[in-house]
Design a protein around this motif. Structure first.
Motif, short mmCIF file in Angstrom:
data_model
loop_
_atom_site.label_atom_id
_atom_site.label_comp_id
_atom_site.label_asym_id
_atom_site.label_seq_id
_atom_site.Cartn_x
_atom_site.Cartn_y
_atom_site.Cartn_z
N MET A 75 34.25 62.17 44.21
CA MET A 75 35.24 61.63 43.26
C MET A 75 34.59 60.60 42.34
N LEU A 76 33.62 59.87 42.89
CA LEU A 76 32.90 58.92 42.05
C LEU A 76 32.25 59.62 40.88
N LEU A 90 41.38 49.49 24.48
CA LEU A 90 40.41 48.67 25.16
C LEU A 90 40.26 48.93 26.62
N PRO A 91 41.33 48.75 27.35
CA PRO A 91 41.14 48.27 28.70
C PRO A 91 39.85 48.67 29.36
N CYS A 92 39.60 49.98 29.49
CA CYS A 92 38.41 50.33 30.25
C CYS A 92 38.21 51.82 30.35
N GLY A 93 39.24 52.58 30.08
CA GLY A 93 39.10 54.02 30.22
C GLY A 93 39.09 54.52 31.65
N VAL A 94 39.34 53.63 32.60
CA VAL A 94 39.35 54.07 33.99
C VAL A 94 40.79 54.28 34.46
N ASP A 148 43.15 56.71 37.42
CA ASP A 148 43.01 57.57 38.59
C ASP A 148 44.37 57.73 39.25
N ALA A 200 45.01 58.54 41.98
CA ALA A 200 44.99 58.10 43.38
C ALA A 200 45.81 56.82 43.56
N GLN A 201 45.85 56.00 42.52
CA GLN A 201 46.62 54.74 42.66
C GLN A 201 48.09 55.02 42.95
N LEU A 205 34.58 60.20 38.12
CA LEU A 205 34.95 59.00 37.38
C LEU A 205 33.96 58.69 36.27
N PHE A 206 32.70 59.08 36.50
CA PHE A 206 31.68 58.79 35.52
C PHE A 206 31.41 59.94 34.56
N CYS A 245 39.99 55.50 22.17
CA CYS A 245 40.53 54.90 23.39
C CYS A 245 40.80 53.40 23.21
#
Lengths: 133, 133, 133, 133, 133, 133
Positions: free
Chosen positions: E1-2, E18-22, E24, E26-27, E5-6, E16
């Motif tokens: 899964m890592l 700002l925040p971060c583009g991350v 998931d 799963a949260q 993410l990348f 996109c």
């Protein structure tokens, strides 16, 4: 109501703090309506899960009523307002106390929520008077 | 101080609302110390990342000062207290306004934080008098 | 206590992170007193609305106890402290676990709240020793 | 990963506290990825509004990393785990400290975020070992 | 899964925020697992204190499920995604409604939590497809 | 407006979930007015402390706009509404995206806040139509 929000600020706002100058007692009122709505539904439904959820959610909404009133009292109202409305401090204190609905007995009593709505109405009336000053 | 926390409640608490009856102006004071500490560090460090973080965190701590003061004003103090200390409403209003540190100019001024701490001190003095009443 | 708050920082603080350097175990203790107060009132009042509100509010205060302890453990205490007090990690872990008051059985047991207050007291003692180091 | 979530609980959970028994280090990891992503974007964009927003949001995400790690440390891990992994306390303390990214200098350094991700990885590895115990 | 993410961002991320583009899913899933876990424990324990705490905590976790889903819907998914998956709006609306578990009757029904997990699974499948686009 | 709040619920509310049945788009609008007010003050004040505080506070208010819109979308609007107003999903998605005001460039542009207020106005119009249905 939109019109009123854009009405020119009275002089007490001259040195207004940053945030934005936008305040509206409707925020407290809507949460207080919610508190009242919850109490009414609580009264007419004796399912224990429902009732527990009702109390949990009511506690949150009541906390929000207090928060919105506190913000008005601290951030919107300025010394000249308190001179003009000498009972304003007490009015806010009573309203926030009602929002906390102290005693266990009173805490699901719809009449308490109506008292709270009346207090918020009084505050709202003063608020809009000061906006039109 | 522990001793005082367990001291018998005065009669104004007779109809005390649920939560617990535990209040302590130290909560507001500690957050206000934090606000002051941040301002001091802000003044002595001009790294822009540091300064932005300082302002973000100060905003949070100041909000907590306000919250703790509001809770004391609404939940702890009862009508007989406000009769006994007629300036108590205004004192709380001034203290919470100071915690909000309105104007941009004043908002990193350590002296403002010291004024806030003095107000909290005055409130604290009254608080402990009422506990010993 | 004010005097102690202004006492010179020990060397472990040399590279202190921003926020402010102001920490005080009183924050955790006051919330834990509140948890205890709620349990006492819970025990002496069997109104179901009261009891539900008590549990809701206790859950919040207990969460705050945990938070204040976690902040001390992560932000205030530095590696030299953990060397000097080898049981400090475990002490914090036990205290936060107690604040969570795991099992349903224990969660309204006033004795559990007293255990929690004792643990916070131990932490507090270590905290003030490190401030005077 | 779903399979693992449903794997039978080891005996240390026998007296598991209420909430649900569902824990997952992925919660901390995802927020830490977010912290890293923000730092990368911060480094490649020097618009001051963007950078301030980046720092505000990073502060929030970092706080969430700390929170998720604290919850694992207090609520999931039990005494037998700490006996089995004697460095586990320190590992969590270091990870939460890294999430706080103390000094102003380090706070936008992507390498710090990678260190944080490594620590969370170590915790995650131990976590899944204990689930399969 | 890592690894995923990348993985390189698809073109919809070009602008996109700002925040971060991350992101998931799963949260949301982990919190929904928690809701299900609580319901199961609720069903098998009739201690009233336990049950009230279970409902308080479930309300919080359910709120977090909603929050994580809302963030995905607003911040991650972009117009091209909604064109490609025309039922995506409705899917999110149904999932967040399920997280709110409306009626008192359904609110401790484990099957409802399983429905919620299925919906999150569907969202998750689409999410990972768009990441690999 | 009070009159409308007490107007009889339409049939889609028949199985209304607990909370209270009280919703009002004014909550989102007031926070959006605040966002706009902050942007205007930002534009006319170039003190760096002021500007940082403005961005911190704007981020919070924007988050509240999103939250209030999400609640309306998930909790108030029911399937028959979405059939009757087929663009309603997209309208909410666009409004919450605007509240997030993605790119750094746009994020202090007063015109963006006005776009947001227009979208909220459209939602509000639909909301009040459904109340009178």
């Amino acid at each position: 109501m939109l019109a009123r929000l854009f009405a020119p600020r009275t002089t007490v706002h001259a040195h207004c703090d940053l945030p934005c100058g936008v305040y509206d007692p409707a925020q407290a009122r809507i949460e207080a309506e919610s508190v009242k709505g919850i109490m009414e539904k609580y009264a007419s439904n004796d399912d224990p899960v429902f009732r527990t959820r009702a109390l949990v959610i009511k506690e949150e909404r009541a906390e929000l009523v207090k928060h919105h009133l506190w913000v008005l009292w601290t951030d919107y109202f300025k010394p000249p307002h308190f001179e003009q409305y000498p009972h304003l401090h007490q009015l806010f204190n009573e309203a926030t106390k009602l929002a906390g609905t102290a005693g266990a007995k009173g805490s699901v009593d719809v009449a308490k929520a109506e008292d709270l709505l009346s207090k918020i109405d009084e505050i709202s009336k003063i608020f809009w008077e000061t906006k039109q000053g």
